[in-house]
Design an enzyme around this catalytic site. Structure first.
Site, PDB file in Angstrom:
ATOM      1  N   LYS A  79       5.126  -9.351 -16.968  1.00 61.27           N
ATOM      2  CA  LYS A  79       5.998  -8.334 -15.684  1.00 61.27           C
ATOM      3  C   LYS A  79       7.519  -8.454 -15.823  1.00 61.27           C
ATOM      4  O   LYS A  79       7.350  -9.402 -15.713  1.00 61.27           O
ATOM      5  CB  LYS A  79       5.018  -8.657 -14.134  1.00 61.27           C
ATOM      6  CG  LYS A  79       5.380  -7.944 -13.040  1.00 61.27           C
ATOM      7  CD  LYS A  79       4.211  -8.785 -11.873  1.00 61.27           C
ATOM      8  CE  LYS A  79       4.746  -7.329 -10.304  1.00 61.27           C
ATOM      9  NZ  LYS A  79       3.664  -7.832  -9.639  1.00 61.27           N
ATOM     10  N   SER A 154       1.722  -3.935  -6.454  1.00 60.51           N
ATOM     11  CA  SER A 154       2.482  -3.663  -7.888  1.00 60.51           C
ATOM     12  C   SER A 154       2.830  -4.375  -9.015  1.00 60.51           C
ATOM     13  O   SER A 154       3.664  -3.857  -9.813  1.00 60.51           O
ATOM     14  CB  SER A 154       4.306  -4.676  -7.128  1.00 60.51           C
ATOM     15  OG  SER A 154       4.215  -5.719  -7.056  1.00 60.51           O
ATOM     16  N   SER A 178      -1.072  -8.665  -5.871  1.00 58.79           N
ATOM     17  CA  SER A 178      -0.347  -7.211  -6.176  1.00 58.79           C
ATOM     18  C   SER A 178      -1.597  -7.740  -7.794  1.00 58.79           C
ATOM     19  O   SER A 178      -0.862  -7.502  -8.823  1.00 58.79           O
ATOM     20  CB  SER A 178       1.081  -7.711  -6.814  1.00 58.79           C
ATOM     21  OG  SER A 178       1.731  -7.119  -5.379  1.00 58.79           O
TER      22      SER A 178
HETATM   23  N1  GLN Z   1       0.983  -4.099  -2.123  1.00 55.02           N
HETATM   24  C1  GLN Z   1       1.463  -5.669  -0.931  1.00 55.02           C
HETATM   25  C2  GLN Z   1       2.938  -5.560  -0.405  1.00 55.02           C
HETATM   26  O1  GLN Z   1       3.821  -3.895  -0.615  1.00 55.02           O
HETATM   27  C3  GLN Z   1       1.911  -6.662  -1.725  1.00 55.02           C
HETATM   28  C4  GLN Z   1       2.659  -6.961  -2.755  1.00 55.02           C
HETATM   29  C5  GLN Z   1       2.006  -7.546  -3.601  1.00 55.02           C
HETATM   30  O2  GLN Z   1       1.491  -8.727  -4.030  1.00 55.02           O
HETATM   31  N2  GLN Z   1       3.178  -8.183  -4.575  1.00 55.02           N
HETATM   32  O3  GLN Z   1       3.192  -6.280  -0.043  1.00 55.02           O
END
Ligand code: GLN
Length: 487
Positions: A79, A154, A178
């Site tokens: 990532k 994400s 995410s």
């Molecule tokens: N979807 C959540 C957010 O937008 C979690 C994102 C994440 O886990 N990095 O914050």
């Protein structure tokens, strides 16, 4: 033997050890698949082909020299939030579009020390803020099961790359879901370890008290093998936990007889797609066949997790992202008039709308007059959520439910309504607020799109969670299904 891209990590490790193929051959096969298919997915921001082949040749030499680690020579997708020395690390943002990291994150270092081969850096929501990969400066990622749909986010790039068999496994980070939500939407396995197990050093910070890195793989066994590489104490991360090393693959084959699984009744209310609920109930019947005892439990404060998270996470991000000011790091605007203009335009141009929204919310919540009303209140709710889990874990060994309320949705479907988007993580966020480990495994399909089963463990309960999930995968074949367009 099956084509190389169909093999699990465990099979690849055996093949490399037995000399059936070399790391260079395997790496070449992955790079060819990326070349052939990633145009349709956009799962990579940067492909590091030359470096990968060099690392692969080194891994082969290391094997010949007899000092290989179990995963030496296995390629992976990283990532683009993990710093990688000499390789661009963008975090999905224009702010870091040209940032070449001068150092490796601890996770990257650990992979290098174990002789793994990095194929490239994967696409992601900007600064890991999002649930659909649509906030990336580098464009959306497409779901290999249906390229009109999002892969989740994400860590959407890694999820799509692993599901489409472009990489044997990849990394993700999980602040509110995410790793688990994109794993669910792409039909792969993803695990967020207990907070403090995987070093955050060199992992670009979103919300430091919630962020945790982890593996995204096709099987549970593979996830255990990757955890063995990346978990461990790191003195450079003050929240890293000093515990004796653990073999996460050790209990995979233990019997599930008598295992107590709790199903929170609050998870099955409004907002959950009934077909997803059916898949979760079918999975519970499978666990019962394996000897587990499933019972209803209650997590009464769960509905407060999204509001609490959307105060805590933006508050922390507003502080973490203040370093990107056009001076010390990142994008700098053209010809600033004065210092204020430099800050405003650099940040205004460098950050996309979702990141700006979070910084504004966070700065507001932390400002003198509002701190008690928002930030402090959210921290108190966080404690209530933790206490809910502590109570539940007195009665059960694991908690199960849906990972996400729906399967993958269409690209563009939720972008105009941030709150609807935030609800994608309604089942995953509480786990981060409590610091617990959680994972998602494939557990069925609805309209040809994968459904994820969410399993939550108690602190340091990774081995038990992996054991249950592995036994489930031994009894089912959801994790072996592959998207037809990427066979
Ligand atoms: N979807 C959540 C957010 O937008 C979690 C994102 C994440 O886990 N990095 O914050």
């Amino acid at each position: 033997m099956a084509e190389l891209h169909h093999l699990s990590l465990a099979e690849l490790a055996r093949g490399l050890a037995g000399g059936d193929f070399s790391s260079v051959e395997l790496t070449r096969a992955c790079l060819q698949r990326i070349e052939a298919h990633d145009r349709k997915l956009n799962s990579f921001i940067t492909v590091t082909a030359e470096q990968a082949l060099k690392q692969a040749a080194e891994a082969d030499a290391r094997r010949r020299g007899g000092d290989a680690a179990p995963l030496t020579g296995v390629p992976y997708a990283h990532k683009d939030i993990f710093c990688t020395r000499g390789v661009r690390t963008t975090c999905g943002s224009r702010m870091l579009e040209n940032f070449i990291s001068p150092y490796d994150a601890t996770v990257s270092e650990r992979f290098n020390a174990a002789g793994l081969v990095m194929l490239g850096k994967t696409n992601m929501d900007e600064f890991a803020m999002g649930s659909s990969n649509e906030t990336s400066y580098f464009g959306p990622v497409r779901n290999p099961w249906n390229t009109d749909c999002v892969p989740g986010g994400s860590s959407g790039g890694t999820a799509a790359a692993v599901a489409a068999r472009l990489a044997p496994f990849g990394t993700g980070t999980d602040t509110g879901g995410s790793i688990r939500q994109p794993a669910a939407l792409c039909g792969i396995t993803g695990i967020k370890p207990t907070y403090g197990c995987v070093s955050r050093w060199g992992m670009i910070a979103f919300a430091s008290s919630l962020d945790q890195g982890g593996p995204m793989t096709r099987t549970v066994e593979d996830a255990a093998l990757v955890l063995n590489v990346i978990c461990g104490f790191d003195p450079r991360d003050s929240t890293s936990l000093e515990r004796p090393p653990e073999d996460y693959a050790r209990d995979l084959n233990a019997s599930l007889k008598g295992l107590r699984i709790g199903l929170p009744k609050e998870y099955f209310g409004a907002g959950l797609d009934p077909a997803v609920a059916d898949a979760v109930h079918a999975a519970m019947r499978e666990f019962e066949k394996l000897g587990a005892v499933v019972r209803e439990i209650s997590l009464p404060n769960g509905h407060l997790s999204i509001p609490a998270y959307y105060v805590v996470a933006p508050a922390e991000c507003s502080s973490n992202l203040s370093r990107f000011d056009g001076v010390r790091y990142g994008h700098r605007c053209d010809k600033p008039k004065d210092l204020m203009d430099l800050y405003c335009r650099s940040r205004g141009e460098g950050f996309g709308p979702e990141v700006q929204r979070r910084i504004l919310i966070g700065t507001y919540a932390l400002s003198a007059g509002y701190y008690d009303a928002y930030y402090l209140k959210a921290q108190k709710i966080r404690r209530l959520i933790r206490d809910d889990f502590a109570r539940a874990f007195k009665e059960v060994d694991l908690i199960a439910g849906p990972t996400s309320p729906t399967t993958a949705f269409k690209i563009g479907e939720k972008t105009s309504d941030p709150v609807t988007m935030y609800l994608s993580d309604i089942y995953t966020i509480a786990v981060n607020l409590a610091g617990l480990p959680g994972m998602s495994i494939p557990a069925g399909f609805v309209n040809d799109l994968p459904v994820g089963l969410h399993i939550i463990g108690n602190y340091f309960g990774e081995a038990r969670m992996l054991n249950a999930a592995h036994q489930y995968q031994q009894a089912t074949d959801w994790h072996e299904r592959r998207p037809a367009a990427f066979a």
